[in-house]
Motif scaffolding. Structure first.
Motif, PDB file in Angstrom:
ATOM      1  N   PHE A 427       0.864  -1.183   0.000  1.00 57.59           N
ATOM      2  CA  PHE A 427       0.000   0.000   0.000  1.00 57.59           C
ATOM      3  C   PHE A 427       0.903   1.236   0.000  1.00 57.59           C
ATOM      4  CE2 PHE A 427      -2.008  -3.472   2.269  1.00 57.59           C
ATOM      5  CZ  PHE A 427      -3.227  -3.580   1.626  1.00 57.59           C
ATOM      6  N   PRO A 428       0.954   1.986  -1.097  1.00 59.54           N
ATOM      7  CA  PRO A 428       1.884   3.121  -1.170  1.00 59.54           C
ATOM      8  C   PRO A 428       1.508   4.242  -0.197  1.00 59.54           C
ATOM      9  CG  PRO A 428       0.407   3.098  -3.070  1.00 59.54           C
ATOM     10  CD  PRO A 428       0.169   1.818  -2.341  1.00 59.54           C
ATOM     11  N   ASN A 429       2.521   4.813   0.410  1.00 58.72           N
ATOM     12  CA  ASN A 429       2.329   5.945   1.304  1.00 58.72           C
ATOM     13  C   ASN A 429       2.133   7.201   0.455  1.00 58.72           C
ATOM     14  OD1 ASN A 429       2.671   8.143   3.085  1.00 58.72           O
ATOM     15  ND2 ASN A 429       3.999   6.929   4.421  1.00 58.72           N
ATOM     16  N   PRO A 430       0.987   7.873   0.574  1.00 58.45           N
ATOM     17  CA  PRO A 430       0.743   9.051  -0.278  1.00 58.45           C
ATOM     18  C   PRO A 430       1.728  10.188  -0.027  1.00 58.45           C
ATOM     19  CG  PRO A 430      -0.950   8.863   1.412  1.00 58.45           C
ATOM     20  CD  PRO A 430      -0.157   7.603   1.477  1.00 58.45           C
ATOM     21  N   ALA A 431       2.453  10.160   1.093  1.00 61.85           N
ATOM     22  CA  ALA A 431       3.399  11.240   1.397  1.00 61.85           C
ATOM     23  C   ALA A 431       4.696  11.087   0.616  1.00 61.85           C
ATOM     24  CB  ALA A 431       3.689  11.283   2.895  1.00 61.85           C
ATOM     25  N   ASP A 432       5.235   9.860   0.543  1.00 60.51           N
ATOM     26  CA  ASP A 432       6.538   9.687  -0.106  1.00 60.51           C
ATOM     27  C   ASP A 432       6.591   8.487  -1.052  1.00 60.51           C
ATOM     28  OD1 ASP A 432       6.500   7.563   1.655  1.00 60.51           O
ATOM     29  OD2 ASP A 432       8.112   8.337   2.927  1.00 60.51           O
ATOM     30  N   GLY A 433       5.496   7.771  -1.233  1.00 61.11           N
ATOM     31  CA  GLY A 433       5.448   6.668  -2.186  1.00 61.11           C
ATOM     32  C   GLY A 433       6.085   5.382  -1.723  1.00 61.11           C
ATOM     33  N   THR A 434       6.545   5.323  -0.466  1.00 61.49           N
ATOM     34  CA  THR A 434       7.167   4.105   0.029  1.00 61.49           C
ATOM     35  C   THR A 434       6.110   3.079   0.429  1.00 61.49           C
ATOM     36  OG1 THR A 434       7.242   4.994   2.269  1.00 61.49           O
ATOM     37  CG2 THR A 434       9.163   5.382   0.849  1.00 61.49           C
ATOM     38  N   GLY A 435       6.567   1.857   0.676  1.00 67.01           N
ATOM     39  CA  GLY A 435       5.667   0.819   1.173  1.00 67.01           C
ATOM     40  C   GLY A 435       5.186  -0.163   0.128  1.00 67.01           C
ATOM     41  N   THR A 436       5.699  -0.068  -1.090  1.00 66.41           N
ATOM     42  CA  THR A 436       5.261  -0.959  -2.162  1.00 66.41           C
ATOM     43  C   THR A 436       6.462  -1.728  -2.717  1.00 66.41           C
ATOM     44  OG1 THR A 436       3.534   0.613  -2.769  1.00 66.41           O
ATOM     45  CG2 THR A 436       4.037  -1.114  -4.344  1.00 66.41           C
ATOM     46  N   SER A 437       6.251  -2.987  -3.030  1.00 66.74           N
ATOM     47  CA  SER A 437       7.317  -3.812  -3.587  1.00 66.74           C
ATOM     48  C   SER A 437       6.811  -4.536  -4.828  1.00 66.74           C
ATOM     49  CB  SER A 437       7.830  -4.819  -2.550  1.00 66.74           C
ATOM     50  OG  SER A 437       6.770  -5.684  -2.140  1.00 66.74           O
ATOM     51  N   MET A 438       7.722  -5.269  -5.471  1.00 64.64           N
ATOM     52  CA  MET A 438       7.392  -5.944  -6.718  1.00 64.64           C
ATOM     53  C   MET A 438       6.988  -7.399  -6.495  1.00 64.64           C
ATOM     54  SD  MET A 438      10.313  -4.785  -9.433  1.00 64.64           S
ATOM     55  CE  MET A 438       9.768  -6.113 -10.510  1.00 64.64           C
ATOM     56  N   TRP A 439       6.111  -7.867  -7.365  1.00 59.08           N
ATOM     57  CA  TRP A 439       5.961  -9.298  -7.587  1.00 59.08           C
ATOM     58  C   TRP A 439       6.878  -9.646  -8.749  1.00 59.08           C
ATOM     59  CZ3 TRP A 439      -0.026  -8.742  -7.953  1.00 59.08           C
ATOM     60  CH2 TRP A 439      -0.566  -8.633  -6.669  1.00 59.08           C
ATOM     61  N   ALA A 440       7.594 -10.736  -8.636  1.00 59.32           N
ATOM     62  CA  ALA A 440       8.478 -11.161  -9.721  1.00 59.32           C
ATOM     63  C   ALA A 440       8.366 -12.662  -9.892  1.00 59.32           C
ATOM     64  CB  ALA A 440       9.925 -10.770  -9.431  1.00 59.32           C
ATOM     65  N   GLY A 441       8.233 -13.112 -11.126  1.00 58.00           N
ATOM     66  CA  GLY A 441       8.122 -14.543 -11.392  1.00 58.00           C
ATOM     67  C   GLY A 441       8.395 -14.852 -12.851  1.00 58.00           C
ATOM     68  N   LYS A 442       8.815 -16.081 -13.091  1.00 58.84           N
ATOM     69  CA  LYS A 442       9.053 -16.556 -14.451  1.00 58.84           C
ATOM     70  C   LYS A 442       8.314 -17.884 -14.595  1.00 58.84           C
ATOM     71  CE  LYS A 442      12.804 -18.372 -17.388  1.00 58.84           C
ATOM     72  NZ  LYS A 442      12.523 -17.623 -18.634  1.00 58.84           N
ATOM     73  N   TYR A 443       7.525 -17.998 -15.673  1.00 60.38           N
ATOM     74  CA  TYR A 443       6.722 -19.201 -15.895  1.00 60.38           C
ATOM     75  C   TYR A 443       6.807 -19.608 -17.357  1.00 60.38           C
ATOM     76  CZ  TYR A 443       4.858 -17.502 -11.485  1.00 60.38           C
ATOM     77  OH  TYR A 443       4.743 -17.044 -10.204  1.00 60.38           O
ATOM     78  N   VAL A 444       7.068 -20.873 -17.579  1.00 63.46           N
ATOM     79  CA  VAL A 444       7.145 -21.421 -18.933  1.00 63.46           C
ATOM     80  C   VAL A 444       6.355 -22.726 -18.945  1.00 63.46           C
ATOM     81  CG1 VAL A 444       8.632 -22.267 -20.773  1.00 63.46           C
ATOM     82  CG2 VAL A 444       9.442 -20.429 -19.276  1.00 63.46           C
TER      83      VAL A 444
END
Length: 801
Positions: A427-444
């Motif tokens: 959930f991004p902090n509206p003050a500085d944009g922190t608090g969010t991370s990535m989902w990362a995955g590889k599927y074949v």
């Protein structure tokens, strides 16, 4: 030879009459008037359409009786005939290139095969129709003549005791509906939920639509790591049929919401085709080439080839998708009554900047995270490449008794190769944009489905009346193989300032070996039977059932001897109106377990439906009104406990019920004026509580086009609107306490125009979301949302050969 008499005052849909071999008087006129009319110049107003319907209109306008063998005209198209013609000259023009010739004698019009000369002998040519219903291409109509989706019986919409919506070739062309997603947006009673840039799910009557058919062959959609069938390009299809309610008679396992049947284009007797190029907003472009016709002088081998190339750019930053489609089909008359069909299609979808999940729905303060429609939370390297490879074959033989035997084979591979990264977690902090991370995955991986269907259909004499019977068997093997990488070790998933995200992050170094893999095989078998009992001229009873088995060893599922019933009745209480009732069922095995480790029984669905259908102006306009109730039993709910293996425990309850009604009208209101409109209402409850709230309770759509005359002849104008009620779902919050989030109701308006410079050359413009409505759908599992497409304008130029 089976013949039909066609008089003129009333023609139920001509192709359905032909396929059923019914005798129906359609015109009475004096012999003197009939004879004299042959030599007179008569003004004909006949649109391009199937030969059967064209000959029916010709006979009525010329004051003739028509005697016709149904097998002669199946699959053949007639050109438009407009203006003053001597009757004989008009008939020759109408039959030109069809392989048929007409004869007028004593006020009677008969049609027979032309004699074809070859080096060896004189040969008769017969073209069959593949028992799929009437081809809509070239009809100019928004309604079909006949369909076979529900029961394998070729019936008109009025004769089918279930709700069916059909998007014809004409409507797809008018509004440039080049994707299945666009078609579903135009389909009455169907809602579309967008998960991310590559995945959508369709809903009808409160349930997800996972059952697809290709020319009537069931193919269950599996979209765990791919979009499945929803990325299909529509350039290869004649029409797309949506059968509402349960469809277990032909599909076996599945959900009771709806089944989508994609009916492929067929070869033509005469050489014909088109080439088109077009472009639209954000630098998108598209090109098509479609050619078909006889491949030998005798005309008993016919082919068709279609290719399309599209580059799709959208409002989203750094996103694009390149798609390529190839389709080829060949029909060969192995004899006067035997038809062999071979075909294949091939589609590649190569996006860049793919999203995985949508935009974070809430910020850190629990407020709606209102991001620009151009925001793309996918990394620039993120891609979700997908492909489809299909090969199919059909062998059909007609017997002297009127019976037809048909074998269909279909092999389809849906594959994917993805590297995915998306700023969607947290959930991004509206003050500085922190608090969010990535989902990362590889599927074949890929899913390969092999399907076979063998059935015989034909007349049955009993009690002094002729009835219809279908006996069939089907089998499907689906093997899913997948490899996945998700443990990226030291890869930094923190994206910093969410509001400054532009996707400029490095791609993870995926491991050599996958973190997990899947290899599952699902086998389904079924025997089915359908009978249409002609109890009276105005009363038909349809009975049927399917004996099914379902095996998936990886999920410890083995269901056999499951019986799925089908029952329908249609009563023609007026020359225009029919009342109907139907009961149909479906089942779906499930892998979840109870607290003792026992797999729950399959979900069982039933569909009850009552309605009235109407057929106006010789079937050119169809209307229906239906009330329905759907029910799912053995519905799985969490118990709060664990299974012996440590998984979540479930228990089965009896009853998710959906009650509602649907209204629809489609076809020609007057010459040159086409319409498709519908309203649906449905509410799903489980033990008195609302469920399936991500789908709207109420939906409305109306699309129409009108071909102008006089000084504006050649100009067609059209437009439409779709509306859906509010939806809501439980989402995650920064506090950890789930809450309901509501998506408000919204309208979307579209428009189109086409100008025909000549019979060959035309130009079209299509405007989607005319008023630039800002709306979104939510994916409640991930608590993300995706914006609907803003206003877009597409222009194309089409040349017909």
């Amino acid at each position: 030879m089976h013949s039909l008499l066609f008089p003129s005052p009333r023609t139920p849909v001509a192709s359905a009459v032909l396929s059923l071999g019914l005798f129906m008087p359609l015109h009475q006129a004096s012999a003197q008037a009939q004879t004299s009319s042959v030599a007179q110049a008569i003004r004909f107003e006949i649109a391009a359409q199937p030969v059967a319907a064209a000959l029916d209109q010709f006979a009525r306008q010329a004051g003739l009786q028509l005697a016709l063998d149904p097998t002669l005209v199946q699959g053949r198209q007639a050109p438009a005939l407009q203006g003053p013609y001597a009757v004989r000259a008009g008939l020759e023009t109408l039959l030109q290139g069809s392989g048929l010739q007409g004869r007028m004698e004593g006020g009677m019009l008969t049609v027979q095969r032309q004699i074809q000369m070859s080096a060896r002998s004189l040969e008769e040519i017969t073209v069959n129709a593949n028992q799929l219903g009437e081809i809509t291409e070239g009809s100019g109509s928004y309604t079909p003549g006949s369909i076979a989706t529900a029961t394998r019986l070729v019936l008109t919409p009025r004769e089918t005791p279930q709700s069916v919506s059909v998007i014809t070739r004409q409507k797809m062309d008018d509004f440039q509906l080049n994707s299945i997603d666009q078609v579903m947006e135009h389909t009455p009673g169907v809602s579309v939920v967008t998960y991310d840039s590559e995945r959508t799910t369709y809903y009808a009557r409160g349930f997800a639509i996972n059952n697809f058919q290709y020319d009537g062959i069931p193919m269950l959609r599996d979209s765990a790591y791919s979009a499945g069938n929803t990325l299909s390009d529509t350039v290869i299809y004649d029409r797309i049929e949506v059968l509402k309610g349960a469809s277990g008679l032909l599909t076996g396992s599945g959900d009771p919401g709806a089944t989508i049947n994609l009916v492929r284009k067929k070869p033509t007797q005469d050489f014909q085709g088109h080439a088109s190029v077009g472009g639209g907003r954000w630098g998108s472009y598209r090109g098509e080439l479609d050619l078909g016709g006889a491949l030998n002088a005798a005309g008993n081998v016919r082919g068709r080839a279609v290719v399309a190339q599209q580059k799709k750019n959208t409002q989203q930053d750094h996103y694009s998708r390149d798609s390529t489609v190839f389709y080829g089909i060949v029909e060969a008359d192995l004899g006067p009554r035997t038809l062999l069909t071979l075909g294949a299609d091939h589609q590649n979808n190569k996006p860049m900047g793919s999203t995985w999940g949508g935009i974070a729905l809430l910020d850190a303060n629990g407020n709606f995270n209102d991001m620009p429609r151009s925001f793309n939370n996918g990394a620039r390297w993120s891609r979700w490449e997908q492909y489809t490879r299909t090969g199919f074959a059909t062998l059909e033989h007609s017997f002297d008794s009127g019976w037809v035997a048909k074998l269909q084979l279909n092999r389809q591979t849906n594959g994917y190769d993805s590297n995915l990264g998306s700023a969607a977690a947290g959930f991004p902090n509206p003050a500085d944009g922190t608090g969010t991370s990535m989902w990362a995955g590889k599927y074949v991986g890929h899913t390969t489905s092999n399907a076979a269907d063998l059935y015989a259909s034909g007349p049955l004499q009993l009690g002094g009346r002729e009835h219809e019977l279908v006996l069939g068997a089907s089998m499907t093997n689906r093997r899913w193989k997948n490899q996945g990488w998700w443990d990226t070790g030291s890869y930094d998933k923190n994206i910093g300032d969410y509001y400054q995200w532009r996707g400029n992050v490095p791609m993870p170094a995926w491991g050599v070996a996958p973190d997990f893999s899947n290899d599952e095989t699902t086998r389904e078998r079924g025997l089915y039977a359908t009978a249409r009992w002609n109890l009276r001229d105005d009363l038909k009873l349809i009975t049927g059932g399917r004996w099914s088995s379902y095996v998936n060893r990886a999920q410890l599922l083995d269901e056999s001897g499951v019986f799925v019933p089908y029952l329908g009745v249609v009563y023609d209480f007026h020359p225009t109106y029919s009342a109907y009732a139907s009961y149909s069922g479906i089942f779906k095995p499930q892998s979840v377990q109870d607290a003792q480790g026992h797999t729950l029984d399959p979900l069982e669905g039933t569909n009850y439906e009552l309605g009235i259908k109407a057929e106006f102006w010789d079937g050119k306009l169809n209307a229906s009104a239906a009330v329905f109730q759907l029910q799912q039993d053995n519905y799985a709910v969490e118990t709060g406990g664990m299974t012996p293996s440590g998984g979540t425990a479930y228990r089965a309850i009896q009853g998710v019920k959906t009650r509602g009604y649907e209204l629809e009208v489609s076809g020609q209101l007057s010459p040159g004026w086409q319409i498709q409109a519908g309203f649906s209402h449905g509410i799903a409850r489980q033990q008195g509580q609302r469920v399936s709230t991500l789908t709207p309770s109420n939906q409305f759509s109306l699309y129409t086009s009108y071909r102008l005359g006089g000084r504006l002849q050649g100009l067609t104008l059209g437009g439409g609107a779709r509306w859906q009620d509010k939806t809501w779902g439980d989402i995650s919050t920064p506090s950890g306490t789930p809450m309901k989030h509501t998506v408000q109701s919204y309208w979307v308006l579209d428009a189109m125009a086409r100008y025909e410079f000549s019979k060959q050359l035309s130009a079209s413009v299509s405007i989607s979301n005319l008023l630039d409505k800002k709306y979104y759908t939510i994916f409640n599992w991930y608590s993300t949302y995706t914006w609907g497409a803003p206003r877009s304008v597409n222009i194309s130029v089409n040349y017909k050969f």
